[in-house]
Enzyme design. Structure first.
Site, mmCIF file in Angstrom:
data_model
loop_
_atom_site.group_PDB
_atom_site.id
_atom_site.type_symbol
_atom_site.label_atom_id
_atom_site.label_comp_id
_atom_site.label_asym_id
_atom_site.label_seq_id
_atom_site.Cartn_x
_atom_site.Cartn_y
_atom_site.Cartn_z
ATOM 1 N N ARG A 4 26.200 44.884 30.051
ATOM 2 C CA ARG A 4 26.844 44.560 31.311
ATOM 3 C C ARG A 4 28.327 44.912 31.194
ATOM 4 N NH1 ARG A 4 29.920 41.739 29.176
ATOM 5 N NH2 ARG A 4 31.004 41.450 31.123
ATOM 6 N N GLY A 5 29.007 44.848 32.341
ATOM 7 C CA GLY A 5 30.368 45.360 32.407
ATOM 8 C C GLY A 5 30.312 46.778 32.931
ATOM 9 N N ALA A 6 31.090 47.059 33.973
ATOM 10 C CA ALA A 6 30.972 48.352 34.658
ATOM 11 C C ALA A 6 31.092 49.560 33.726
ATOM 12 C CB ALA A 6 32.006 48.430 35.787
ATOM 13 N N ASP B 144 34.391 45.830 39.233
ATOM 14 C CA ASP B 144 33.150 46.599 39.256
ATOM 15 C C ASP B 144 33.191 47.698 40.309
ATOM 16 O OD1 ASP B 144 30.675 45.257 37.553
ATOM 17 O OD2 ASP B 144 32.289 43.856 37.985
ATOM 18 N N ASN C 81 34.625 42.023 41.984
ATOM 19 C CA ASN C 81 34.548 41.590 40.593
ATOM 20 C C ASN C 81 33.639 40.371 40.534
ATOM 21 O OD1 ASN C 81 35.404 41.985 37.814
ATOM 22 N ND2 ASN C 81 36.490 40.061 38.018
#
Length: 344
Positions: free
Chosen positions: A46-48, A237, A247
């Site tokens: 996860r995390g853009a 994001d 976000n």
């Protein structure tokens, strides 16, 4: 970080399984593009920026799977795989950015044979991963200059090495300030409902010895009110052309309180997170996730059967609440429609 977020070895994408942190450090092995789509959708990764890099490897794994097909059928099957990958999480713009970058490479190789295209896709995925680390370190240098000596920083969700290929976005700035000897302190929101702040950000801060305190999300307001926070650093994001920023849910609330008490509020994100095609945040699709993320914690029910649940994963912070957007190309300042347009 002692542990890599992702590594591609012998045709397998190894992803640090973030569902199991901090108790268990274990790697999920993605051997097919469907494994990558699952890992993105279920938040193994996860995390853009990390999602984008993982998706690039997913495109390559799809190309390997269809390698023996005739060129036209290969391209058709690859497009189907790319659509599946793109649908795994709708809000993070880096996901589509990475897939589109891989698709442009395929289009540019239209006269080459399939084996050549597949080899080129691997190199491009590796390039995307390598560039992410370089980009993060550039953002950290720009952001660190904004952090006063002895500052107390509030952050939300996880934006560190775990959310990227390496180093981090907002937490990367914090890391840089710490190693620069600025004697910073950090307050990390727990980040309900998935507790990325408690499980992941706290994990990174403790591992690196950065002075930090974990707080419930609802505590942040009184810290901002009482003058105990010098600046807020969060990730993104998706960023619209006017600076509106999607976000993790809870970010908008922080931005409103920070604006009320005149606390600088910074977004830290690479230029690839900017969606130049949408004019403002109203065009950002907000992912709504499973009710179980609210009704259960680690498999244990904490809410009664039959209760309705609303569980958006993100919210949109209006550009008026943002002091600056820290990118690898410098700090963007208001008016954001102009500073973002200048990047083109």
């Amino acid at each position: 970080m002692k542990h890599e977020t992702m590594a591609f070895k012998a045709g397998v994408l190894h992803l640090l399984d973030q569902r199991k942190l901090p108790e268990i450090v274990e790697y999920f092995q993605a051997r097919t593009y469907k494994d990558v789509a699952f890992a993105i959708g279920e938040m193994v990764v996860r995390g853009a920026p990390a999602i984008g890099a993982a998706a690039a490897y997913g495109v390559y794994l799809a190309a390997v799977e269809f390698n023996d097909l005739p060129k036209q059928e290969f391209q058709s099957k690859l497009q189907e795989a790319n659509r599946l990958l793109a649908a795994s999480r709708p809000t993070a713009v880096n996901l589509n950015w990475a897939i589109q970058r891989m698709e442009r490479l395929v289009a540019a190789q239209k006269t080459e044979n399939v084996d050549t295209v597949v080899a080129a896709l691997l190199k491009e995925a590796e390039r995307i991963a390598r560039e992410d680390v370089e980009t993060n370190k550039a953002m950290a240098r720009h952001g660190e200059a904004l952090v006063p000596h002895g500052a107390t920083i509030l952050t939300h969700c996880n934006t560190g090495a775990l959310a990227t290929v390496g180093w981090g976005t907002a937490l990367g700035v914090i890391r840089q300030a710490h190693y620069a000897g600025k004697r910073i302190r950090v307050y990390a929101d727990e980040t309900r409902p998935r507790l990325q702040g408690a499980n992941l950000t706290a994990f990174e801060l403790v591992e690196e010895g950065i002075p930090a305190t974990l707080i419930a999300d609802s505590v942040a307001a009184i810290l901002l009110r009482d003058g105990k926070i010098d600046l807020v650093l969060v990730g993104a994001d998706r960023i619209a052309a006017n600076g509106d920023t999607a976000n993790k849910i809870g970010t908008y609330m922080l931005s409103e309180i920070a604006a009320r008490f005149a606390v600088p509020f910074y977004i830290v994100a690479p230029v690839s997170t900017i969606d130049f095609a949408i004019p403002d945040g109203s065009y950002i699709e907000i992912e709504e996730r499973s009710p179980q993320e609210l009704t259960h914690i680690r498999g244990v029910r904490v809410a009664p059967e039959g209760i309705k649940v609303y569980n958006p994963a993100f919210d949109v912070t209006p550009h008026a609440n943002i002091t600056g957007i820290i990118t690898e190309r410098g700090v963007l300042r208001p008016p954001f429609d102009r500073s973002i347009a200048a990047l083109l």
